[in-house]
Design a protein around this motif. Structure first.
Motif, short mmCIF file in Angstrom:
data_model
loop_
_atom_site.label_atom_id
_atom_site.label_comp_id
_atom_site.label_asym_id
_atom_site.label_seq_id
_atom_site.Cartn_x
_atom_site.Cartn_y
_atom_site.Cartn_z
N ASN A 68 0.83 -1.22 0.00
CA ASN A 68 0.00 0.00 0.00
C ASN A 68 0.86 1.26 0.00
OD1 ASN A 68 -2.32 -1.51 0.02
ND2 ASN A 68 -2.61 -1.38 2.24
N ASP A 69 1.97 1.24 0.75
CA ASP A 69 2.87 2.39 0.79
C ASP A 69 3.55 2.60 -0.56
OD1 ASP A 69 2.22 2.79 3.44
OD2 ASP A 69 3.93 1.65 4.20
N PHE A 70 3.95 1.50 -1.22
CA PHE A 70 4.54 1.61 -2.55
C PHE A 70 3.51 2.18 -3.54
CE2 PHE A 70 7.77 -1.32 -0.99
CZ PHE A 70 8.90 -0.91 -1.67
N GLN A 71 2.29 1.66 -3.50
CA GLN A 71 1.25 2.11 -4.44
C GLN A 71 0.89 3.57 -4.22
OE1 GLN A 71 0.38 0.39 -7.06
NE2 GLN A 71 1.72 -1.26 -6.35
N ALA A 72 0.87 4.03 -2.97
CA ALA A 72 0.59 5.44 -2.68
C ALA A 72 1.67 6.34 -3.28
CB ALA A 72 0.49 5.66 -1.17
N ALA A 73 2.92 5.91 -3.17
CA ALA A 73 4.02 6.70 -3.75
C ALA A 73 3.90 6.74 -5.27
CB ALA A 73 5.36 6.12 -3.33
N PHE A 74 3.52 5.63 -5.88
CA PHE A 74 3.39 5.59 -7.34
C PHE A 74 2.23 6.46 -7.81
CE2 PHE A 74 5.25 1.07 -7.13
CZ PHE A 74 6.53 1.56 -7.29
N LYS A 75 1.12 6.44 -7.09
CA LYS A 75 -0.08 7.15 -7.55
C LYS A 75 -0.06 8.64 -7.22
CE LYS A 75 -3.06 3.15 -7.53
NZ LYS A 75 -3.91 2.31 -6.73
N ARG A 76 0.38 8.98 -6.00
CA ARG A 76 0.29 10.38 -5.56
C ARG A 76 1.62 11.10 -5.50
NH1 ARG A 76 -2.02 10.15 -0.09
NH2 ARG A 76 -1.41 7.98 -0.10
N GLY A 77 2.72 10.38 -5.66
CA GLY A 77 4.04 11.00 -5.53
C GLY A 77 4.54 11.58 -6.84
N ARG A 78 5.58 12.41 -6.72
CA ARG A 78 6.26 12.96 -7.91
C ARG A 78 7.35 11.98 -8.31
NH1 ARG A 78 9.13 18.13 -7.00
NH2 ARG A 78 10.21 16.73 -5.60
N SER A 79 7.63 11.91 -9.60
CA SER A 79 8.70 11.03 -10.05
C SER A 79 9.75 11.82 -10.81
CB SER A 79 8.15 9.90 -10.93
OG SER A 79 7.74 10.41 -12.16
N PHE A 80 10.97 11.38 -10.70
CA PHE A 80 12.09 11.95 -11.44
C PHE A 80 13.06 10.83 -11.69
CE2 PHE A 80 11.43 13.49 -7.17
CZ PHE A 80 12.46 12.93 -6.44
N ALA A 81 13.81 10.95 -12.79
CA ALA A 81 14.62 9.81 -13.21
C ALA A 81 15.86 10.25 -13.97
CB ALA A 81 13.78 8.88 -14.09
N ASN A 82 16.81 9.34 -14.03
CA ASN A 82 17.92 9.41 -14.96
C ASN A 82 18.05 8.03 -15.59
OD1 ASN A 82 19.23 7.91 -12.98
ND2 ASN A 82 20.69 9.49 -12.44
N ARG A 83 19.15 7.74 -16.25
CA ARG A 83 19.26 6.47 -16.96
C ARG A 83 19.33 5.26 -16.02
NH1 ARG A 83 20.55 6.49 -22.27
NH2 ARG A 83 21.69 4.53 -22.09
N GLN A 84 19.81 5.46 -14.79
CA GLN A 84 20.02 4.33 -13.89
C GLN A 84 18.90 4.12 -12.86
OE1 GLN A 84 22.37 6.82 -14.24
NE2 GLN A 84 23.81 5.78 -15.58
N PHE A 85 18.23 5.20 -12.45
CA PHE A 85 17.26 5.10 -11.36
C PHE A 85 16.02 5.93 -11.65
CE2 PHE A 85 21.38 4.43 -9.30
CZ PHE A 85 21.14 3.22 -8.67
N GLY B 202 10.40 13.94 6.10
CA GLY B 202 8.95 13.91 5.93
C GLY B 202 8.51 13.38 4.58
N ASN B 203 9.36 12.65 3.89
CA ASN B 203 9.02 12.10 2.58
C ASN B 203 9.19 10.58 2.58
OD1 ASN B 203 8.65 14.67 1.63
ND2 ASN B 203 10.37 14.65 0.24
N ASP B 204 8.43 9.94 1.70
CA ASP B 204 8.67 8.54 1.36
C ASP B 204 9.33 8.53 -0.01
OD1 ASP B 204 7.53 7.62 3.65
OD2 ASP B 204 5.76 6.75 2.71
N TYR B 205 10.40 7.77 -0.15
CA TYR B 205 11.10 7.65 -1.42
C TYR B 205 11.06 6.20 -1.88
CZ TYR B 205 13.09 12.13 -0.05
OH TYR B 205 13.24 13.42 0.36
#
Length: 116
Positions: A11-28, A78-81
């Motif tokens: 549930n914690d993973f899904q909340a981060a995927f649905k409501r969180g911001r995402s940022f990326a590079n080639r590796q992560f 105060g964040n989940d990553y």
């Protein structure tokens, strides 16, 4: 890293995927979800079986945990990553992993500037 600082529940993973911001590079890919009621940050790791065998996946997770441990003073509280490793991460050593994670966290503006 202590257990209370890790994300384990789906549930914690899904909340981060649905409501969180995402940022990326080639590796992560990093998802960041703000939680005001939380005084600390939590880390969730995802390393696919496509990246290699168990030894390789566990090595990537160890490297990421150690890099986060060294960067914890600069991370926003105060964040989940949720950190998802991509294929190029399987061939990287620790210093490359730390450099790449630092880069992606700066892109997401969740890493404070160093005052040294």
């Amino acid at each position: 890293m202590k257990k209370e600082f890790r994300i384990k529940k789906n549930n914690d993973f899904q909340a981060a995927f649905k409501r969180g911001r995402s940022f990326a590079n080639r590796q992560f890919v990093v998802y960041s979800l703000e939680k005001e009621e939380q005084d600390f940050f939590r880390i969730g790791l995802s390393v696919s079986k496509k990246l290699g065998n168990a030894v390789t996946r566990n090595r990537i997770k160890r490297y990421v945990r150690q890099a986060i441990l060294e960067l914890q003073d600069q991370l926003a509280l105060g964040n989940d990553y949720v950190i998802i490793a991509r294929k190029p991460a399987s061939e990287m050593d620790f210093f490359e992993v730390k450099k790449s994670l630092t880069h992606v966290l700066k892109v997401g503006k969740v890493l404070k500037k160093n005052n040294f």
